[in-house]
Design an enzyme around this catalytic site. Structure first.
Site, PDB file in Angstrom:
ATOM      1  N   ASP A   6       0.853  -1.180   0.000  1.00 44.90           N
ATOM      2  CA  ASP A   6       0.000   0.000   0.000  1.00 44.90           C
ATOM      3  C   ASP A   6       0.895   1.238   0.000  1.00 44.90           C
ATOM      4  O   ASP A   6       2.102   1.135   0.216  1.00 44.90           O
ATOM      5  CB  ASP A   6      -1.002   0.001   1.157  1.00 44.90           C
ATOM      6  N   TYR A  17       2.906   4.729   0.872  1.00 42.76           N
ATOM      7  CA  TYR A  17       3.508   5.281   2.084  1.00 42.76           C
ATOM      8  C   TYR A  17       2.467   6.134   2.797  1.00 42.76           C
ATOM      9  O   TYR A  17       1.647   6.805   2.160  1.00 42.76           O
ATOM     10  CB  TYR A  17       4.717   6.131   1.733  1.00 42.76           C
ATOM     11  N   PHE A  54       6.872   1.994  -3.889  1.00 40.10           N
ATOM     12  CA  PHE A  54       8.237   2.195  -3.391  1.00 40.10           C
ATOM     13  C   PHE A  54       8.813   3.583  -3.684  1.00 40.10           C
ATOM     14  O   PHE A  54       9.848   3.947  -3.139  1.00 40.10           O
ATOM     15  CB  PHE A  54       9.205   1.121  -3.923  1.00 40.10           C
ATOM     16  N   HIS A  94      10.709  -9.372   0.958  1.00 39.21           N
ATOM     17  CA  HIS A  94      10.427  -7.948   0.846  1.00 39.21           C
ATOM     18  C   HIS A  94      11.675  -7.151   1.228  1.00 39.21           C
ATOM     19  O   HIS A  94      12.443  -7.575   2.106  1.00 39.21           O
ATOM     20  CB  HIS A  94       9.262  -7.580   1.775  1.00 39.21           C
TER      21      HIS A  94
END
Length: 236
Positions: free
Chosen positions: A79, A81, A92, A201
């Protein structure tokens, strides 16, 4: 009058103003009950005083920066930031002038090891998107300061529809699936039609357990070049 104005502003936040190549393929999703429910949820969030990221015009930014026909690589995030000024609709990535968050710092570290990337003083990944890297989050909005707050409200169904149309209509895409949530969504992808690279991740909590050393960026370019396509210039 104020309530009507607030409702109108919220509706505009999820008005699907996206590149026609995507909108033509996903228009049916906007008419489904889950999407109506999603719009109602966002309207209620706004009515209750919640700040939602990213700003309304940037919710569909991934689709606008990377038209359907241009997609060569897909990176799936979770999702947006949830801090002020960070999210701008590309997973990202952060807006210019914003300090790169820890996960992005780790992505840069892997890039440096893998392809000799020079670590920049910003975290804006628009250059990747403009070269055909679809930077797609599973959820396209989040409540300020509350990670995961918009999970299960409909966005996952919408973004799964986007992944499915990529899977069905294109061939030889490179999917980079980092972390379990991305890999779960990867069940939609046919590995006989596309190239799927999985890893932990890049979060500081997991990067040392299977993200560092995967060399996904050089592997992606090798796949692209083998099929006669231009590699990605990862330097930003």
């Amino acid at each position: 009058m104020k309530e009507n104005t607030a409702a109108a502003e919220t509706e505009s936040r999820v008005d699907p103003k996206m590149d026609p190549s995507w909108k033509d393929r996903l228009s049916g999703e906007f008419r489904k009950p889950y999407f109506t429910g999603l719009k109602h949820f966002l309207k209620e969030e706004k009515r209750n005083g919640a700040v939602i990221y990213p700003p309304g015009p940037l919710i569909f930014n991934a689709f606008n920066k990377t038209p359907f026909d241009a997609v060569k690589v897909v990176i799936l995030g979770q999702d947006p930031y949830h801090g002020p000024g960070q999210a701008h609709g590309l997973c990202f990535s952060v807006q210019p002038g914003v300090k790169p968050p820890p996960s992005l710092v780790n992505i840069f570290k892997e890039l440096r090891t893998d392809v000799g990337f020079r670590i920049p003083d910003h975290g804006n990944l628009e250059k990747w998107a403009e070269q055909g890297v679809l930077l797609l989050n599973a959820c396209l909005t989040v409540r300020a300061g509350s990670p995961g707050s918009h999970h299960g409200k409909g966005w996952e169904e919408f973004t799964s529809a986007a992944v499915k149309v990529l899977n069905d209509e294109k061939k030889d895409l490179v999917f980079l699936l980092w972390g379990k949530p991305a890999q779960v969504k990867g069940a939609i992808i046919d590995p006989k039609r596309h190239h799927v690279l999985t890893a932990a991740h890049p979060s500081p909590f997991s990067a040392d357990r299977g993200f560092f050393g995967t060399r996904h960026f050089s592997k992606t370019n090798a796949i692209l070049e083998k099929s006669g396509r231009d590699p990605i210039d990862w330097q930003i």
